[in-house]
Enzyme design. Structure first.
Site, PDB file in Angstrom:
ATOM      1  N   LYS A   6       0.854  -1.180   0.000  1.00 60.00           N
ATOM      2  CA  LYS A   6       0.000   0.000   0.000  1.00 60.00           C
ATOM      3  C   LYS A   6       0.881   1.217   0.000  1.00 60.00           C
ATOM      4  O   LYS A   6       2.017   1.182   0.488  1.00 60.00           O
ATOM      5  CB  LYS A   6      -0.895   0.015   1.250  1.00 60.00           C
ATOM      6  CG  LYS A   6      -2.091   0.952   1.138  1.00 60.00           C
ATOM      7  CD  LYS A   6      -3.081   0.449   0.104  1.00 60.00           C
ATOM      8  CE  LYS A   6      -4.479   0.412   0.602  1.00 60.00           C
ATOM      9  NZ  LYS A   6      -5.350  -0.460  -0.118  1.00 60.00           N
TER      10      LYS A   6
HETATM   11  N1  GLU Z   1      -7.155  -0.124  -3.154  1.00 56.07           N
HETATM   12  C1  GLU Z   1      -7.797  -1.347  -3.453  1.00 56.07           C
HETATM   13  C2  GLU Z   1      -7.863  -2.240  -2.222  1.00 56.07           C
HETATM   14  O1  GLU Z   1      -7.756  -1.765  -1.116  1.00 56.07           O
HETATM   15  C3  GLU Z   1      -7.223  -2.093  -4.644  1.00 56.07           C
HETATM   16  C4  GLU Z   1      -5.804  -1.810  -4.984  1.00 56.07           C
HETATM   17  C5  GLU Z   1      -5.369  -2.336  -6.328  1.00 56.07           C
HETATM   18  O2  GLU Z   1      -6.169  -2.430  -7.232  1.00 56.07           O
HETATM   19  O3  GLU Z   1      -4.194  -2.629  -6.427  1.00 56.07           O
HETATM   20  O4  GLU Z   1      -8.102  -3.413  -2.314  1.00 56.07           O
END
Ligand code: GLU
Length: 420
Positions: free
Chosen positions: A107
């Site tokens: 993240k």
């Molecule tokens: N932000 C999204 C999640 O928390 C997806 C992230 C992505 O597509 O890599 O799952």
């Protein structure tokens, strides 16, 4: 010193402890499983439109590298801290493992309110973030995606910045891009669509008819907005409660979600929406309804309101909306409330991001029906694995989902061994 000290990181740690105890994981293996493998913190100076320079803090955390590259979104939000980003990377790991994606969790985040930036300033911040990340990310190392406060345009700037430095287009470094630069059909809607699919599956298990049900949705962004529209127009539910950062709204007879969406697009938020009654935000989650979808921030369901929830299904569109204390209360209420835990409920986004990455690597693109069909099949498999395990072991859904995820990561780490 714990560099990740933060309430969200404490939540992720406590959730992991519960699962590790349940799975009887050796104490010696626990820190290796929980603590992020790599962490990067950067300082991002941005020239403002008035000529001044603002400096922002940016982060990227890669949780584990046992399966392949790491994967996860980048969040632009004023509340972003290193500890929160680390917690979100840990949740991404369990999510990817549960749904069978060949990724560790990652993240990123920047502590900024993107609404305070002009389009030019947002572009400058986005490009600077990606430029600082170049030594740390890559299509086989760590693939970036969208999260709260970022969108297709930000992903396009990320992709362009990375590509310019490589000297050729590298679409597979980023997912959630516009289709015009190698994005996939159906990515923007994927998370919300997944939420609706899983809600319908839960209703089916409970032998409830969607068109006889009511729903309340917290958050009206890419997850909550798409989920609310789907619950109203695809499943035929009456959406009686909605909210965004500006406030919460209720209407017993049902809110016209399409009108709310048009209003929010035009005015930037739901503030001043008159086709439903404003209510205090803290009352939204305890409204009587069949389906409650928290699709905003972490830790909104706590020991204070978990006993007062009046829903039949809790569909966690957000990451980490339920604290471990609230979870203990929900575990006691297992026969009243069917929990679809976050790592399954919002997995549609990263599943379709995976499809986007695969399509990018092969330069071979699928149509929206193919994407959505495969999305539903992947979710179905994870949903049935979770419910089967929960029934067999008589454990709550979150525990079953996390146990599957943690076990898969542990098995990969054990198989690969510890580098001498
Ligand atoms: N932000 C999204 C999640 O928390 C997806 C992230 C992505 O597509 O890599 O799952």
């Amino acid at each position: 010193m714990n560099i990740y000290a933060d309430p969200a990181f404490s939540m992720a740690t406590e959730q992991f402890r519960v699962i590790a105890d349940y799975l009887e994981i050796d104490e010696k293996l626990r820190a290796r499983l929980l603590l992020p493998k790599r962490t990067m913190a950067v300082t991002l100076p941005v020239q403002r439109d008035d000529g001044s320079i603002s400096v922002y803090h940016g982060y990227r955390v890669q949780h584990h590298l046992a399966f392949g590259p790491t994967k996860g979104g980048v969040r632009f939000h004023p509340g972003v801290t290193l500890g929160e980003v680390a917690a979100l990377s840990i949740w991404m790991s369990w999510k990817c493992a549960l749904t069978g994606l060949p990724y560790g969790g990652a993240k990123g985040g920047v502590t900024v309110d993107p609404r305070t930036l002009s389009a030019r300033e947002l572009e400058s911040l986005s490009r600077r973030y990606m430029q600082e990340m170049i030594p740390f990310v890559g299509p086989r190392t760590d693939i970036i995606g969208p999260d709260m406060g970022t969108n297709e345009q930000v992903m396009a700037w990320f992709m362009d910045t990375y590509s310019v430095y490589q000297g050729h287009a590298v679409p597979e470094i980023v997912t959630g891009k516009p289709v015009t630069v190698g994005g996939t059909a159906g990515r923007r809607e994927a998370t919300g669509r997944g939420v609706v699919y899983l809600v319908e599956r839960a209703l089916d298990v409970m032998k409830l008819r969607p068109d006889k049900c009511t729903a309340v949705v917290q958050g009206f962004g890419n997850v909550g907005g798409v989920a609310a529209l789907g619950l109203a127009f695809k499943s035929g539910m009456k959406v009686v409660g909605l909210s965004d950062e500006s406030g919460a709204f209720y209407r017993e007879g049902g809110i016209d979600v399409a009108a709310a969406e048009t209003y929010a697009k035009k005015h930037g938020s739901l503030a001043g929406f008159t086709e439903a009654d404003p209510i205090p935000s803290e009352d939204l989650l305890t409204l009587p309804c069949d389906v409650l979808v928290p699709a905003a921030l972490e830790a909104v369901i706590t020991e204070k309101n978990a006993g007062k929830l009046r829903c039949r299904i809790l569909a966690e569109g957000a990451n980490g909306p339920t604290t471990p204390e609230a979870d203990r209360i929900l575990a006691e209420r297992w026969n009243e409330i069917f929990v679809i835990p976050d790592i399954l409920c919002n997995a549609g986004g990263v599943i379709v991001s995976y499809f986007e990455w695969v399509q990018g690597l092969q330069s071979f693109f699928w149509n929206e029906t193919e994407v959505t069909d495969r999305l539903f099949r992947t979710l179905e498999q994870a949903f049935s694995n979770m419910t089967r395990r929960a029934r067999a072991a008589k454990i709550p859904h979150r525990m079953a989902a996390m146990a599957i995820g943690v076990e898969r990561v542990l098995a990969a780490k054990k198989a690969r061994g510890l580098f001498p």
